[in-house]
Write an enzyme that holds these catalytic residues in place. Structure first.
Site, mmCIF file in Angstrom:
data_model
loop_
_atom_site.group_PDB
_atom_site.id
_atom_site.type_symbol
_atom_site.label_atom_id
_atom_site.label_comp_id
_atom_site.label_asym_id
_atom_site.label_seq_id
_atom_site.Cartn_x
_atom_site.Cartn_y
_atom_site.Cartn_z
ATOM 1 C CB SER A 40 82.177 -1.242 -18.645
ATOM 2 O OG SER A 40 82.027 -0.134 -19.022
ATOM 3 N N GLY A 42 84.119 2.085 -22.535
ATOM 4 C CA GLY A 42 83.308 3.053 -22.087
ATOM 5 C C GLY A 42 84.191 3.879 -23.620
ATOM 6 C CE LYS A 43 81.252 9.837 -24.289
ATOM 7 N NZ LYS A 43 81.392 10.768 -24.053
ATOM 8 C CD GLU A 44 86.290 11.458 -22.729
ATOM 9 O OE1 GLU A 44 86.289 11.792 -20.808
ATOM 10 O OE2 GLU A 44 86.374 12.279 -22.767
ATOM 11 C CG ASN A 46 88.555 0.777 -22.716
ATOM 12 O OD1 ASN A 46 87.878 1.131 -22.932
ATOM 13 N ND2 ASN A 46 89.210 -0.003 -23.202
ATOM 14 C CB VAL A 47 85.715 -0.813 -16.296
ATOM 15 C CG1 VAL A 47 85.284 -1.193 -14.967
ATOM 16 C CG2 VAL A 47 85.760 1.332 -15.947
ATOM 17 C CE LYS A 60 86.301 5.139 -15.249
ATOM 18 N NZ LYS A 60 85.100 6.416 -14.442
ATOM 19 C CG ASP A 170 78.489 11.446 -14.837
ATOM 20 O OD1 ASP A 170 77.180 11.434 -15.629
ATOM 21 O OD2 ASP A 170 79.114 10.888 -14.864
ATOM 22 C CG ASN A 175 77.859 6.665 -12.678
ATOM 23 O OD1 ASN A 175 78.713 5.868 -13.766
ATOM 24 N ND2 ASN A 175 77.893 8.379 -13.735
ATOM 25 C CG ASP A 187 81.590 7.397 -13.414
ATOM 26 O OD1 ASP A 187 82.525 8.248 -13.590
ATOM 27 O OD2 ASP A 187 81.618 7.394 -14.456
HETATM 28 N N1 ATP Z 1 83.784 -1.112 -8.808
HETATM 29 C C1 ATP Z 1 83.443 -1.105 -9.447
HETATM 30 N N2 ATP Z 1 82.902 -2.041 -9.126
HETATM 31 C C2 ATP Z 1 82.041 -3.293 -10.020
HETATM 32 N N3 ATP Z 1 81.650 -2.360 -11.461
HETATM 33 C C3 ATP Z 1 82.343 -1.371 -11.442
HETATM 34 C C4 ATP Z 1 83.180 -0.480 -10.727
HETATM 35 N N4 ATP Z 1 83.225 0.343 -11.433
HETATM 36 C C5 ATP Z 1 83.701 0.321 -12.490
HETATM 37 N N5 ATP Z 1 82.451 -0.807 -12.969
HETATM 38 C C6 ATP Z 1 81.457 -1.155 -13.901
HETATM 39 O O1 ATP Z 1 82.195 -0.598 -15.323
HETATM 40 C C7 ATP Z 1 81.300 0.806 -15.649
HETATM 41 C C8 ATP Z 1 81.623 2.291 -15.615
HETATM 42 O O2 ATP Z 1 82.512 2.171 -15.286
HETATM 43 P P1 ATP Z 1 82.921 4.196 -14.539
HETATM 44 O O3 ATP Z 1 81.285 4.086 -15.146
HETATM 45 O O4 ATP Z 1 83.403 4.459 -13.286
HETATM 46 O O5 ATP Z 1 82.830 5.025 -15.731
HETATM 47 P P2 ATP Z 1 82.781 5.559 -17.212
HETATM 48 O O6 ATP Z 1 80.667 5.880 -17.609
HETATM 49 O O7 ATP Z 1 83.158 4.707 -18.837
HETATM 50 O O8 ATP Z 1 83.424 6.570 -16.400
HETATM 51 P P3 ATP Z 1 83.287 8.411 -16.944
HETATM 52 O O9 ATP Z 1 82.266 8.303 -17.189
HETATM 53 O O10 ATP Z 1 84.076 8.561 -15.881
HETATM 54 O O11 ATP Z 1 83.967 8.179 -18.979
HETATM 55 C C9 ATP Z 1 80.432 0.898 -15.007
HETATM 56 O O12 ATP Z 1 78.954 1.096 -15.642
HETATM 57 C C10 ATP Z 1 80.098 -0.200 -14.065
HETATM 58 O O13 ATP Z 1 79.473 -1.470 -15.081
HETATM 59 MG MG MG Z 2 79.499 5.724 -15.944
#
Ligand code: ATP
Ligand code: MG
Length: 233
Positions: A40, A42-44, A46-47, A60, A170, A175, A187
């Site tokens: 994924s 994201g704005k801030e 990347n996962v 993350k 959040d 989430n 998250d």
């Molecule tokens: N442990 C995990 N296992 C599987 N998928 C995950 C996991 N953690 C995150 N993801 C995937 O990655 C996406 C982004 O993760 P997360 O919600 O933690 O970050 P974010 O929304 O970008 O963070 P932030 O809002 O803190 O910037 C999630 O919506 C999910 O699809």
């Molecule tokens: Mg999130």
């Protein structure tokens, strides 16, 4: 596959130098193997996911340049655990990562279904991968077969989180993962102790968000009752 300096160069094409070095260090410590695969963007942050032996882990990575660190600072400065934090970009981002790790640890100790945190370093957090062949879908993309049961499990998790002295802050259908019809909360970067002066406001917002979504899916819920249920032991 062996993790060599040569292979480290592949990180450098994608990440800034500092992040590449941090990734390299974590990989050298044996927390994951190459290649790392995007999950994924994201704005801030990347996962990514990567293999570790027969399992996978989630990585993350907070983007040092992209983070709205003023926003982060204004948020984290009310967290009683970070009262002495200085408003410097790197310090704030590293504190943010450390906070997410600590929150996940505390939630897990309280029996909440969350990804088990594995380690963190600088702007990178490593945690348990939730999923099978593919990462588990978010609640927003995967409506549970048994809405009532799924909601009851969410509620149990929210109660346990409260009992552990935390508010997610959040909470929404973005989430919560639907992992084989069981909710897993993710998250935890904004999650904060109940002693935070804004914690009640966050809890009310969390309850409002998730109740509104579940109601849209067809459940009958009363937000006040849910709030009561979570907060009264
Ligand atoms: N442990 C995990 N296992 C599987 N998928 C995950 C996991 N953690 C995150 N993801 C995937 O990655 C996406 C982004 O993760 P997360 O919600 O933690 O970050 P974010 O929304 O970008 O963070 P932030 O809002 O803190 O910037 C999630 O919506 C999910 O699809
Ligand atoms: Mg999130």
């Amino acid at each position: 596959m062996k993790f060599t300096k040569e292979r480290f160069k592949t990180f450098k094409n994608v990440f800034d130098n500092f992040t590449s070095r941090t990734l390299f260090k974590l990989a050298s410590q044996g927390h994951f193997e190459e290649p790392i695969r995007p999950v994924s963007i994201g704005k801030e942050s990347n996962v990514f996911s990567a293999k570790k032996g027969r399992n996978r882990v989630i990585i993350k990575i907070y983007r040092l340049e992209a983070c709205d660190f003023n926003g982060m600072y204004n948020y984290i400065k009310y967290d009683p655990r970070f009262l002495h934090l200085k408003p410097s970009r790197r310090k704030v981002i590293f504190a943010w990562v450390q906070r997410e790790f600590r929150n996940l640890m505390k939630a897990r100790e309280g029996g909440v279904r969350v990804p088990t945190p594995i380690t963190f370093l600088n702007n990178i957090l490593v945690e348990e991968y939730i999923g099978d062949k593919y990462p588990a879908p978010k609640l927003k993309d995967s409506t549970p077969e048994n809405l009532h049961n799924f909601w009851q499990e969410i509620l149990e998790n929210l109660k346990k989180l409260h009992k552990a002295g935390l508010v997610h802050a959040d909470m929404s259908h973005f989430n919560i993962l639907n992992h084989n019809e069981k909710p897993v909360l993710i998250d935890f970067s904004q999650c904060t102790p109940l002693s935070n002066p804004n914690s009640h406001e966050y809890l009310e917002r969390d309850v409002r968000n998730i109740c509104n979504y579940m109601k849209r899916l067809g459940l009958k819920l009363d937000k006040e009752e849910v709030l009561q249920d979570i907060t009264v032991p």
